[in-house]
Design a protein around this motif. Structure first.
Motif, short mmCIF file in Angstrom:
data_model
loop_
_atom_site.label_atom_id
_atom_site.label_comp_id
_atom_site.label_asym_id
_atom_site.label_seq_id
_atom_site.Cartn_x
_atom_site.Cartn_y
_atom_site.Cartn_z
N ASN A 27 0.87 -1.17 0.00
CA ASN A 27 0.00 0.00 0.00
C ASN A 27 0.91 1.22 0.00
O ASN A 27 1.22 1.81 1.03
CB ASN A 27 -0.91 -0.02 1.23
N PHE A 28 1.34 1.59 -1.20
CA PHE A 28 2.45 2.52 -1.41
C PHE A 28 2.33 3.80 -0.59
O PHE A 28 3.31 4.28 -0.02
CB PHE A 28 2.55 2.84 -2.90
N LYS A 29 1.14 4.34 -0.51
CA LYS A 29 0.96 5.66 0.10
C LYS A 29 1.33 5.67 1.59
O LYS A 29 1.54 6.73 2.16
CB LYS A 29 -0.47 6.14 -0.08
N LEU A 30 1.41 4.50 2.21
CA LEU A 30 1.68 4.44 3.64
C LEU A 30 3.17 4.39 3.99
O LEU A 30 3.54 4.53 5.16
CB LEU A 30 1.02 3.19 4.24
N TYR A 31 4.01 4.22 2.98
CA TYR A 31 5.42 3.91 3.23
C TYR A 31 6.37 5.06 2.92
O TYR A 31 6.24 5.73 1.89
CB TYR A 31 5.84 2.68 2.42
N THR A 32 7.35 5.23 3.82
CA THR A 32 8.48 6.09 3.51
C THR A 32 9.32 5.42 2.44
O THR A 32 9.60 4.21 2.51
CB THR A 32 9.34 6.33 4.77
N MET A 33 9.72 6.20 1.46
CA MET A 33 10.52 5.70 0.35
C MET A 33 11.87 6.43 0.35
O MET A 33 11.95 7.60 0.70
CB MET A 33 9.82 5.92 -0.98
N ILE A 50 11.48 10.34 1.29
CA ILE A 50 10.21 11.05 1.31
C ILE A 50 9.23 10.20 2.11
O ILE A 50 9.06 9.00 1.87
CB ILE A 50 9.71 11.34 -0.11
N THR A 51 8.61 10.84 3.09
CA THR A 51 7.68 10.11 3.96
C THR A 51 6.31 9.99 3.31
O THR A 51 6.03 10.58 2.26
CB THR A 51 7.54 10.83 5.30
N SER A 52 5.43 9.26 4.00
CA SER A 52 4.05 9.14 3.51
C SER A 52 3.37 10.50 3.50
O SER A 52 2.45 10.73 2.71
CB SER A 52 3.28 8.16 4.38
N GLY A 53 3.82 11.41 4.34
CA GLY A 53 3.27 12.76 4.37
C GLY A 53 4.02 13.73 3.48
O GLY A 53 3.87 14.94 3.60
N HIS A 54 4.86 13.19 2.59
CA HIS A 54 5.58 13.99 1.59
C HIS A 54 6.65 14.88 2.21
O HIS A 54 7.07 15.86 1.59
CB HIS A 54 4.64 14.83 0.72
N VAL A 55 7.11 14.56 3.41
CA VAL A 55 8.23 15.28 4.00
C VAL A 55 9.51 14.71 3.39
O VAL A 55 9.71 13.49 3.39
CB VAL A 55 8.25 15.14 5.53
N THR A 56 10.37 15.59 2.90
CA THR A 56 11.57 15.16 2.21
C THR A 56 12.82 15.46 3.01
O THR A 56 12.85 16.37 3.85
CB THR A 56 11.70 15.84 0.84
N SER A 57 13.86 14.68 2.75
CA SER A 57 15.16 14.90 3.39
C SER A 57 16.25 14.47 2.41
O SER A 57 16.01 13.61 1.55
CB SER A 57 15.27 14.14 4.70
N TYR A 58 17.44 15.07 2.57
CA TYR A 58 18.53 14.84 1.62
C TYR A 58 19.88 14.79 2.34
O TYR A 58 20.09 15.48 3.35
CB TYR A 58 18.60 15.98 0.59
N VAL A 59 20.79 14.03 1.78
CA VAL A 59 22.17 14.11 2.23
C VAL A 59 22.73 15.46 1.80
O VAL A 59 22.30 16.02 0.76
CB VAL A 59 22.99 12.93 1.64
N ASP A 60 23.64 16.02 2.58
CA ASP A 60 24.14 17.37 2.30
C ASP A 60 24.70 17.51 0.89
O ASP A 60 24.56 18.56 0.25
CB ASP A 60 25.22 17.75 3.32
N ALA A 61 25.32 16.45 0.38
CA ALA A 61 26.01 16.54 -0.92
C ALA A 61 25.06 16.81 -2.08
O ALA A 61 25.52 17.27 -3.14
CB ALA A 61 26.78 15.25 -1.17
N VAL A 62 23.77 16.55 -1.90
CA VAL A 62 22.83 16.74 -3.02
C VAL A 62 21.80 17.82 -2.76
O VAL A 62 20.98 18.12 -3.63
CB VAL A 62 22.13 15.41 -3.38
N LYS A 63 21.81 18.41 -1.57
CA LYS A 63 20.83 19.44 -1.25
C LYS A 63 20.92 20.59 -2.24
O LYS A 63 22.00 21.08 -2.56
CB LYS A 63 21.06 19.96 0.17
N GLY A 64 19.75 21.01 -2.71
CA GLY A 64 19.70 22.09 -3.68
C GLY A 64 19.88 21.66 -5.12
O GLY A 64 19.66 22.44 -6.05
N ARG A 65 20.26 20.39 -5.33
CA ARG A 65 20.44 19.87 -6.70
C ARG A 65 19.47 18.74 -7.03
O ARG A 65 19.04 18.60 -8.17
CB ARG A 65 21.87 19.36 -6.89
N PHE A 66 19.13 17.94 -6.03
CA PHE A 66 18.23 16.80 -6.23
C PHE A 66 16.88 17.09 -5.57
O PHE A 66 16.83 17.74 -4.51
CB PHE A 66 18.81 15.53 -5.60
#
Length: 114
Positions: A27-33, A50-66
């Motif tokens: 049930n894809f919508k429930l899972y952090t990917m 990206i969490t089920s609530g669409h909260v995103t996080s990034y490693v520092d090396a790609v922030k602002g690019r990915f």
């Protein structure tokens, strides 16, 4: 549960690619990917999530690019990669945790030439 990554390829430094990850069996919508990558000769590393609530996080090396995003209707996760650098060369994997177990896609190769 299956994850299938696609979209890799060869691109020049400064270019862009968009990776996709198709999920089935959950049930894809429930899972952090998450996206991980494994550069040649190095260990696999976490890139973005990206969490089920669409909260995103990034490693520092790609922030602002990915940019990671998801489409719960299509059961898809995406990784938009801009301003690519040779250091981004790696096999990229999508990942989720299902019943406490890591599930991995087959990986897609991104090669960035200088």
């Amino acid at each position: 549960v299956q994850l299938q990554a696609s979209g890799g390829g060869l691109v020049q430094a400064g270019g862009s690619l968009r990776l996709s990850c198709k999920a089935s069996g959950i049930n894809f919508k429930l899972y952090t990917m998450k996206w991980y990558r494994q550069p040649p000769g190095k260990q696999r590393e976490w890139v973005a999530g990206i969490t089920s609530g669409h909260v995103t996080s990034y490693v520092d090396a790609v922030k602002g690019r990915f940019t990671v995003s998801r489409d719960n209707v299509r059961r898809m996760m995406y990784l938009q990669m801009d301003r690519l650098e040779p250091e981004d060369t790696a096999v990229y994997y999508c990942n989720t945790q299902y019943s406490g177990t890591d599930v991995w896609g087959q990986g897609t190769l991104v090669t960035v030439s200088s």
